[in-house]
Scaffold this motif. Structure first.
Motif, mmCIF file in Angstrom:
data_model
loop_
_atom_site.group_PDB
_atom_site.id
_atom_site.type_symbol
_atom_site.label_atom_id
_atom_site.label_comp_id
_atom_site.label_asym_id
_atom_site.label_seq_id
_atom_site.Cartn_x
_atom_site.Cartn_y
_atom_site.Cartn_z
ATOM 1 N N THR A 189 0.835 -1.253 0.046
ATOM 2 C CA THR A 189 -0.136 0.028 0.050
ATOM 3 C C THR A 189 0.959 1.286 -0.006
ATOM 4 N N LEU A 190 0.606 2.259 -0.795
ATOM 5 C CA LEU A 190 1.175 3.680 -0.766
ATOM 6 C C LEU A 190 0.956 4.257 0.066
ATOM 7 N N VAL A 191 1.667 5.041 0.764
ATOM 8 C CA VAL A 191 1.278 6.039 1.774
ATOM 9 C C VAL A 191 2.174 7.459 1.606
ATOM 10 N N ASN A 192 1.497 8.514 1.976
ATOM 11 C CA ASN A 192 2.077 9.711 2.071
ATOM 12 C C ASN A 192 2.765 10.086 3.379
ATOM 13 N N ASN A 193 4.027 10.048 3.552
ATOM 14 C CA ASN A 193 4.750 10.332 4.752
ATOM 15 C C ASN A 193 3.975 11.464 5.631
ATOM 16 N N LYS A 194 3.817 12.450 4.989
ATOM 17 C CA LYS A 194 3.640 13.519 5.807
ATOM 18 C C LYS A 194 1.937 13.459 6.244
ATOM 19 N N LYS A 195 1.230 13.132 5.333
ATOM 20 C CA LYS A 195 -0.051 13.492 5.485
ATOM 21 C C LYS A 195 -0.892 12.131 6.335
ATOM 22 N N GLY A 196 -0.162 10.871 6.072
ATOM 23 C CA GLY A 196 -0.760 9.664 6.379
ATOM 24 C C GLY A 196 -1.875 9.275 5.493
ATOM 25 N N THR A 197 -1.984 9.747 4.414
ATOM 26 C CA THR A 197 -3.137 9.547 3.478
ATOM 27 C C THR A 197 -2.698 8.574 2.337
ATOM 28 N N PRO A 198 -3.538 8.015 1.617
ATOM 29 C CA PRO A 198 -2.814 7.147 0.455
ATOM 30 C C PRO A 198 -2.007 8.176 -0.309
ATOM 31 N N GLY A 199 -0.760 7.309 -0.800
ATOM 32 C CA GLY A 199 0.237 8.000 -1.530
ATOM 33 C C GLY A 199 -0.137 8.054 -3.158
ATOM 34 N N ASN A 200 0.417 9.144 -3.329
ATOM 35 C CA ASN A 200 0.223 9.495 -4.955
ATOM 36 C C ASN A 200 1.327 9.056 -5.610
ATOM 37 N N PRO A 201 1.068 7.946 -6.518
ATOM 38 C CA PRO A 201 2.333 7.219 -7.278
ATOM 39 C C PRO A 201 3.161 8.384 -8.145
ATOM 40 N N TYR A 202 2.445 9.475 -8.454
ATOM 41 C CA TYR A 202 3.258 10.469 -9.247
ATOM 42 C C TYR A 202 3.657 11.432 -8.507
ATOM 43 N N GLY A 203 3.698 11.250 -7.008
ATOM 44 C CA GLY A 203 4.281 12.610 -6.302
ATOM 45 C C GLY A 203 5.599 12.379 -6.113
ATOM 46 N N CYS A 204 6.222 12.846 -5.200
ATOM 47 C CA CYS A 204 7.898 13.079 -4.762
ATOM 48 C C CYS A 204 8.022 11.623 -4.022
ATOM 49 N N SER A 205 9.101 10.958 -4.525
ATOM 50 C CA SER A 205 9.479 9.792 -4.007
ATOM 51 C C SER A 205 10.023 9.938 -2.437
ATOM 52 N N GLY A 206 10.416 11.163 -2.138
ATOM 53 C CA GLY A 206 10.869 11.258 -0.656
ATOM 54 C C GLY A 206 9.564 11.306 0.128
ATOM 55 N N GLU A 207 8.432 11.572 -0.380
ATOM 56 C CA GLU A 207 7.208 11.780 0.385
ATOM 57 C C GLU A 207 6.511 10.383 0.493
ATOM 58 N N LEU A 208 7.050 9.325 -0.312
ATOM 59 C CA LEU A 208 6.092 8.189 -0.486
ATOM 60 C C LEU A 208 6.952 7.089 0.580
ATOM 61 N N SER A 209 6.049 6.160 1.089
ATOM 62 C CA SER A 209 6.111 4.914 1.726
ATOM 63 C C SER A 209 5.352 3.981 1.300
ATOM 64 N N LEU A 210 5.861 2.642 1.413
ATOM 65 C CA LEU A 210 5.213 1.591 1.133
ATOM 66 C C LEU A 210 5.112 0.711 2.489
ATOM 67 N N ILE A 211 3.559 0.108 2.472
ATOM 68 C CA ILE A 211 3.561 -0.697 3.759
ATOM 69 C C ILE A 211 3.181 -2.130 3.199
ATOM 70 N N GLN A 212 4.008 -3.065 3.708
ATOM 71 C CA GLN A 212 3.619 -4.333 2.964
ATOM 72 C C GLN A 212 2.797 -5.089 4.156
ATOM 73 N N HIS A 213 1.787 -5.925 3.727
ATOM 74 C CA HIS A 213 1.065 -6.436 4.747
ATOM 75 C C HIS A 213 1.885 -7.844 5.288
ATOM 76 N N ASP A 214 1.758 -7.758 6.605
ATOM 77 C CA ASP A 214 2.699 -9.110 7.183
ATOM 78 C C ASP A 214 2.386 -10.402 6.785
ATOM 79 N N VAL A 215 1.304 -10.483 6.187
ATOM 80 C CA VAL A 215 0.770 -11.709 5.678
ATOM 81 C C VAL A 215 1.475 -12.106 4.608
ATOM 82 N N MET A 216 1.646 -11.112 3.838
ATOM 83 C CA MET A 216 2.721 -10.942 2.604
ATOM 84 C C MET A 216 3.936 -11.159 2.628
ATOM 85 N N ARG A 217 4.600 -11.051 3.697
ATOM 86 C CA ARG A 217 5.970 -11.333 3.939
ATOM 87 C C ARG A 217 6.386 -12.867 3.841
#
Ligand SMILES: Nc1ncnc2c1ncn2[C@@H]1O[C@H](COP(=O)(O)OP(=O)(O)OP(=O)(O)O)[C@@H](O)[C@H]1O
Ligand SMILES: [Mg+2]
Length: 296
Positions: A268-296
């Motif tokens: 899942t993509l999230v925006n670091n600053k706002k905690g909202t869903p991440g915009n894939p076209y946004g700045c990479s520095g603001e983006l984080s990925l969350i991997q569901h731990d079932v998928m690890r």
């Protein structure tokens, strides 16, 4: 069971207007996970709930005692603490606090963490919701389109056993695939099924199918995510560095691949600053990925 929707329900509760109206700003949500840093968690609880300069805590026990003591002295105020994904009762006992107006909601896969009198066992999705969630992932609509093979789609849905994570991942994996791919997938995900096999293991095996078919470089990226700590947001930047320096990719290719993981719902993509869903076209520095731990 993993991937059932416990965290989703807990987050929805925190965002519910009636709940927010009652607890106001005093809603604290924390992922505890399998190997939590309990002292840090108690420190964050102090900062969020007590709103005073935090004293020095020597260890987890000291932090717990000081926090409980301070909460007893404070004016009662409605406070909601959500402790998400607690694995052991031993962890819960070290962080649980109480007080007037103080409510704690715990989500867990482990029945022993919360006594049955206080427990709500989240059911699997209702048949109608199962259909909508799968179709939304597979066809971008809430029902099976007339152009699809109705029985085949139903058979695939049945294999997901009402588990939201499986419905999303497998549905997305089959998105836009020709009928032949659906048949192959259905055969593959129903392979090796025995009655005695544990339900969750079976569904996990089915989800592994969606990783097997990823393009090799995308799969490598997905597997690389295993080196990061579980239940943490992974900043896109270090993942890009892995692509560039370890896999010798160009920066742009590296970025495209890491973002591509969000498309089959593997992250899942999230925006670091706002905690909202991440915009894939946004700045990479603001983006984080969350991997569901079932998928690890
Ligand atoms: N009711 C729902 N409708 C649509 N999607 C859902 C629903 N419930 C869960 N999901 C999706 O299913 C996935 C798994 O949900 P979630 O992370 O809440 O499961 P969980 O029970 O907390 O799992 P775990 O035990 O591993 O923490 C998420 O991608 C979530 O968005
Ligand atoms: Mg969860």
């Amino acid at each position: 069971m993993g991937g059932l929707g416990k965290t989703t329900v807990a987050l929805a509760l925190c965002n519910d207007n009636e709940v927010k109206g009652h607890f106001k700003e005093m809603i604290f949500f924390e992922r505890v996970s399998e190997s939590p840093k309990l002292k840090g968690l108690l420190e964050r609880m102090w900062d969020k709930i007590v709103h005073e300069k935090r004293p020095e805590f020597h260890d987890v026990k000291d932090a717990h005692q000081q926090l409980r003591k301070r909460l007893r002295q404070m004016e009662p105020q409605p406070t909601l603490v959500v402790l998400d994904d607690v694995w052991e009762i031993n962890h819960l006992e070290k962080i649980l606090c109480e007080g007037k107006g103080f409510k704690t909601l715990v989500t867990t896969r482990n029945n022993n963490v919360v006594k049955s009198d206080y427990r709500y066992d989240l059911p699997c999705l209702r048949e109608q919701d199962v259909m909508s969630l799968f179709c939304f992932s597979a066809f971008d609509r809430k029902s099976i389109p007339e152009t699809a093979d109705y029985n085949l789609v139903k058979e695939v849905i049945v294999e997901c056993k009402g588990l939201p994570l499986a419905l999303k991942v497998i549905g997305r994996y089959l998105h836009g695939q020709p009928p032949a791919a659906w048949i192959t997938a259905k055969d593959k995900i129903s392979q090796g099924q025995t009655i005695s096999e544990y339900h969750e293991t079976k569904v996990l095996k089915r989800m592994a199918t969606s990783i097997d078919i990823l393009a090799e470089e995308v799969r490598e990226f997905f597997l690389d995510m295993g080196i990061f700590l579980e239940a943490r947001k992974i900043s896109v930047d270090p993942l890009l560095d892995l692509g560039v320096y370890v896999h010798k990719l160009k920066w742009k290719a590296s970025y495209t691949i890491s973002i591509a993981l969000a498309s089959p719902n593997l992250v899942t993509l999230v925006n670091n600053k706002k905690g909202t869903p991440g915009n894939p076209y946004g700045c990479s520095g603001e983006l984080s990925l969350i991997q569901h731990d079932v998928m690890r």
